[in-house]
Enzyme design. Structure first.
Site, mmCIF file in Angstrom:
data_model
loop_
_atom_site.group_PDB
_atom_site.id
_atom_site.type_symbol
_atom_site.label_atom_id
_atom_site.label_comp_id
_atom_site.label_asym_id
_atom_site.label_seq_id
_atom_site.Cartn_x
_atom_site.Cartn_y
_atom_site.Cartn_z
ATOM 1 N N TYR A 116 0.820 -1.208 0.000
ATOM 2 C CA TYR A 116 0.000 0.000 0.000
ATOM 3 C C TYR A 116 0.858 1.263 0.000
ATOM 4 C CZ TYR A 116 -4.215 -2.607 1.466
ATOM 5 O OH TYR A 116 -5.293 -3.449 1.526
ATOM 6 N N SER A 138 -1.497 -6.343 -6.819
ATOM 7 C CA SER A 138 -1.613 -5.297 -5.797
ATOM 8 C C SER A 138 -2.200 -5.880 -4.527
ATOM 9 C CB SER A 138 -2.521 -4.176 -6.297
ATOM 10 O OG SER A 138 -3.884 -4.573 -6.241
ATOM 11 N N ASP A 139 -2.017 -5.177 -3.431
ATOM 12 C CA ASP A 139 -2.830 -5.468 -2.257
ATOM 13 C C ASP A 139 -4.235 -4.951 -2.558
ATOM 14 O OD1 ASP A 139 -3.627 -6.214 0.303
ATOM 15 O OD2 ASP A 139 -1.832 -5.400 1.251
ATOM 16 N N TRP A 140 -5.194 -5.324 -1.733
ATOM 17 C CA TRP A 140 -6.589 -4.949 -1.993
ATOM 18 C C TRP A 140 -6.762 -3.442 -1.816
ATOM 19 C CZ3 TRP A 140 -5.379 -9.672 -2.428
ATOM 20 C CH2 TRP A 140 -6.294 -10.635 -2.898
#
Length: 354
Positions: free
Chosen positions: A126, A157-159
């Site tokens: 993030y 990606s991260d969420w």
């Protein structure tokens, strides 16, 4: 953290194999782990999920874990790349780390994992690193990961971590995981291609990489698999015992013998309500869970007189009403086994400890 305390690469690889087998049984193609972020501070809310404060140990354990999982035809996602070391303001905080520290401490676990195990995926963080978001950093995703370390998988990606999807594609981000409405960011990509701002050939490269991983997962997927639950439960117990760290043993208190300690007090709610993981997206529901008090009574109840006092309320850490009972039990026993630790609301993804 308990796995790290074993310092046992073969055991960690065995754990990875078991996880891979269970993922296969559940139809999971990629396991979202391991987490190799450095334990920068003891206050880190997600420390339970990361291996170590030492970059070499974290990297070697990660490589063993990844090799174990991927030997079963299941991918991994080493995360969160990179310098994602606090939960406070993690969505936009800038990890402004100098070059040497970044490379020697924070990058090292990822480098070891990539070079020794080639995870199918790497999850971008993030946070910003040296001012640039991890999901759109050419330095991180192309220069380091691909060019220098030879990473062959895909970057996800991260969420909800993608700030600018077009910039991410340019930098080497393959896949935006859910969060924002997908049709909106999809349209931004289409608009950029149509405006000549994004080369369609770049998209083709990334899609080809994604499809290769998809096909690897599909090729190895099984409709069903023996979960070997009893065998894996025994493995979990072995891992737990190997992860125990004895800090001191004054007067040779341990191991406990019934000749010296006939009456044993077990104190603390964790003995009946064990906390074996942290709170957040890493939470899993175990197929089976042993409770210490049940186990010790079953295995040692014939040799020792075992009594239990709750001592505290995990749901209310301002309630001192249970201490008196525990104090009385301890005073009337030969030895007390105290189960202490942090309740769930102290330690979680999304918050740091105060």
């Amino acid at each position: 953290s308990s796995l790290s305390a074993t310092w046992d690469l073969e055991l960690v690889e065995e754990v990875g194999q078991a996880l891979g087998q269970e993922a296969q049984a559940l139809g999971v193609h990629v396991l979202l782990g391991p987490g190799v972020n450095i334990k920068r501070s003891p206050l880190g809310g997600r420390n339970f999920e990361y291996f170590s404060e030492d970059p070499v140990l974290a990297g070697e354990l990660a490589a063993a874990y990844i090799n174990g999982v991927q030997s079963q035809g299941v991918g991994t996602s080493v995360k969160h790349y990179v310098a994602n070391n606090v939960e406070t303001q993690r969505m936009f905080v800038n990890s402004d780390v100098d070059e040497r520290t970044l490379n020697e401490i924070y990058m090292t676990p990822f480098e070891i994992a990539v070079r020794k195990a080639q995870p199918w995926t790497v999850m971008a963080c993030y946070n910003r690193v040296q001012g640039v978001y991890g999901t759109q950093s050419p330095m991180m995703l192309m220069e380091k990961l691909e060019d220098e370390w030879g990473f062959e998988g895909i970057v996800i990606s991260d969420w909800d971590a993608v700030i600018d999807r077009v910039e991410g594609i340019r930098a080497g981000l393959h896949l935006e995981m859910p969060g924002k409405p997908g049709h909106l960011t999809n349209q931004l990509v289409i608009d950029a291609v149509e405006a000549g701002e994004l080369d369609e050939a770049r998209l083709d490269e990334l899609v080809k990489d994604i499809l290769r991983i998809v096909l690897m997962g599909n090729a190895s997927a099984r409709d069903s698999a023996d979960q070997k639950l009893e065998e894996h439960h025994a493995l979990a117990r072995r891992v737990s015992s190997e992860g125990i760290t004895l800090l001191k043993n004054d007067d040779r208190v341990l191991p406990l013998s019934s000749e010296k300690y006939a009456k044993v007090a077990v104190i603390g709610e964790f003995a009946t309500n064990p906390r074996f993981q942290g709170n957040g997206s890493s939470e899993v529901k175990p197929s089976r869970l042993d409770k210490f008090l049940d186990v010790v009574e079953a295995e040692y109840g014939a040799d020792f007189e075992i009594a239990y006092a709750r001592g505290y309320d995990l749901g209310n850490d301002t309630d001192d009403s249970l201490i008196g009972e525990a104090r009385e039990l301890a005073a009337s026993s030969d030895v007390a086994l105290i189960f202490a630790g942090l309740p769930q609301h102290y330690e979680s993804e999304g918050i740091d400890r105060t």
